[in-house]
Design an enzyme around this catalytic site. Sequence first.
Site, PDB file in Angstrom:
ATOM      1  NE  ARG A  96      -4.335   4.658   8.382  1.00 50.79           N
ATOM      2  CZ  ARG A  96      -4.709   5.868   7.945  1.00 50.79           C
ATOM      3  NH1 ARG A  96      -5.960   6.087   7.635  1.00 50.79           N
ATOM      4  NH2 ARG A  96      -3.844   6.839   7.843  1.00 50.79           N
ATOM      5  CG  ASP A 144      -2.192  -0.448   5.157  1.00 52.83           C
ATOM      6  OD1 ASP A 144      -1.098  -1.019   5.039  1.00 52.83           O
ATOM      7  OD2 ASP A 144      -2.301   0.767   5.412  1.00 52.83           O
ATOM      8  CE1 TYR A 162      -3.065  -0.565   8.444  1.00 48.98           C
ATOM      9  CE2 TYR A 162      -5.072  -1.555   9.303  1.00 48.98           C
ATOM     10  CZ  TYR A 162      -4.437  -0.701   8.427  1.00 48.98           C
ATOM     11  OH  TYR A 162      -5.183   0.027   7.539  1.00 48.98           O
ATOM     12  CG  ASP A 173      -7.874  -0.944   5.934  1.00 44.15           C
ATOM     13  OD1 ASP A 173      -7.617  -1.048   4.718  1.00 44.15           O
ATOM     14  OD2 ASP A 173      -7.480   0.011   6.623  1.00 44.15           O
ATOM     15  CD  GLU A 194      -3.035   1.099   2.118  1.00 38.67           C
ATOM     16  OE1 GLU A 194      -3.528   2.107   2.623  1.00 38.67           O
ATOM     17  OE2 GLU A 194      -3.542  -0.030   2.235  1.00 38.67           O
ATOM     18  CE  LYS A 195       0.559   3.791   4.505  1.00 40.98           C
ATOM     19  NZ  LYS A 195      -0.255   2.713   5.087  1.00 40.98           N
TER      20      LYS A 195
END
Length: 654
Positions: free
Chosen positions: A330, A103, A328, A105, A7-8
């Site tokens: 979130r 991520d 993580y 989610d 994701e990043k």
Amino acid sequence: MILYIAEKPSLGRAIADVLPKPHKKGDGHIMAANGDCVSWCIGHLLEQAEPDSYDAEYKSWKFEHLPIIPEKWKMKAKPKTRSQLTVLRGLVKKASHLVNAGDPDREGQLLVDEVIAHLGVKGEKLNNTQRLLISDLNPQAVKRALGQMRSNREFIPLSTSALARSRADWLYGMNMTRAYTLQGRKVGYQGVLSVGRVQTPLLGLVVRRDEEIANFVSKPFYEVLANLTTEQNEAFKAKWQPSEACQPYMDEEGRVLAKGLAQNVVGRITDKAAKVTQVIAKDKQQNAPLPYSLSSLQIDAAKRYGMSAKEVLDTCQSLYERHKLITYPRSDSRYLPVEQFSQASQVIKAVSSGAAELLDKCELPDAKRKSKAWNDSKVDAHHAIIPTEKTANLTALNVREKQIYLQVARQYLAQFYPPYLYSETEVQILIEGGLFKTKAKQERALGWKQLFNRNSEKSAAKANTKDGNDEDELAKQNLPSLKKGQVLASGQGELIEKNTQAPKHFTDATLLSAMTGINRYVTDPEVRKILKDTDGIGTEATRAGIIELLFKRSFLSRQGKSIVATDVGSGLINSLPLSATTPDMTALWESNLDAISRKEAKYAHFMMPLVDSLKGLITQAGAQLPTSLQGVKAPASKFKKRRYSKKKTTRAAK
């Protein structure tokens, strides 16, 4: 070549760190010695296309265009990260196997899936794509995750849910923002009236609370306390419980409004005999609070440290990405996978070494004790926020990072302590025909509470409770040993005069609490039946941003710890139809989106009714002018047409 799409960049580097070395760093990617490659997105590389991408006429804002509903949805590359999309395009072509490492989610799933779809991946390559779920960036945790990859196809419902959310927000936010901005101009309001399906009901909660406070009229009410003594001269107090006959003199919350009635009771019980009619003693226990989800952590940090939701999220991201000290952040789960229990001793050791202050004057945690937090049925893509196996160097953390790390670590340690044990005694006493009650609580074993039993903890808790709560004060008194039928002496009765209190303004903690438990604020009883107590609006990843967005748009402002609506914010809410300003609709949306992610509902069954209701809302917008905004001045320089006419309008979708 296996291509891992993170994701990043920070997540990409964490994956690359455990792949065979030496590594070769390239433009937007890292190549491992075995030929496998890690690349990354930089958040969403794609975004919903603007209305004028569907028809050039839509570049101008005109009411007759509304509602704008695309027949075939378009995505476009974000200008700032277009080069990284180009890097991924080349790598995806070369790769024989893809891994979605977004991520863990809903948005993380879609973020990578939409890139894979945009780059035209099909057939066997698409079917064989795997899903890598990483919630801890430390090497040993990443290695474990690499050994537990699943088929990306298992997560199609999660991705579909995120896609439905994205399109629905675009439809609702863009159309409603254009409609009310255009209508606002007719009454002289020159700013953009941003309307969103989460931000606007949230603003509505604040506006209605402000109005309730402004219109509140305080009323006096009365309580009576009996001062009682035993034959051994042991003293305690009990509170009068008004009977049915007193109902005409009470409000709907059971408070006595007639002073004369209370004075009469005081006179009747003074210097009289009293009799114990009931003694109920119970041994009780309280289990440790579950580990944190993001929202529960944000709420506690707001109460204890006065931190905003965004400040907590940013601090968590730093602890996760930079320091690798927490998992993580979130996450909307407060539970842990059973498999992770095997790592408990290592995590406890890391916390005990790096944050020994948490265990000062406490018994040592029992790593073999398994609390109810370990529950596979309550864990899906992500789990509760807990410390990692990395030992913290607290001196390397800033003040906020240390506060949040200790908060997360303490909550985790609590899982390895026995329950808090106490006895609760309720006594009922009859004085001259009037019923009086008192309660008392005696601690038997602190259990997990020994971790929280500090003066600072107590003062923090006290600061967040209402003053003058007689029930709490009575519960703190030491009760003598009493038995049914025992005769007591009732001394001088006490008349306590109080005043009803206006509701409190929202704070960061209470506004977040409202978002996570929106059921309490839903007005339609039928909708409330559908929702669970835990249903919320927004997601763990977006709530902090939505609150901040309302401040940036000058719809909300801060007065100390209080959050209040501005003239623009209240004017907007009072111009919109009720359905757009209450959480009923968006709470139902969230419930339906959650059902899609669990394969219990379909995309089309969510989108079709939404489009129909949107048409009705646009018709309603055109039928009346937003007169509540007459004379209200738009915030200076923040809402210029040139900034919102195209790209910025879609931000209203959130």
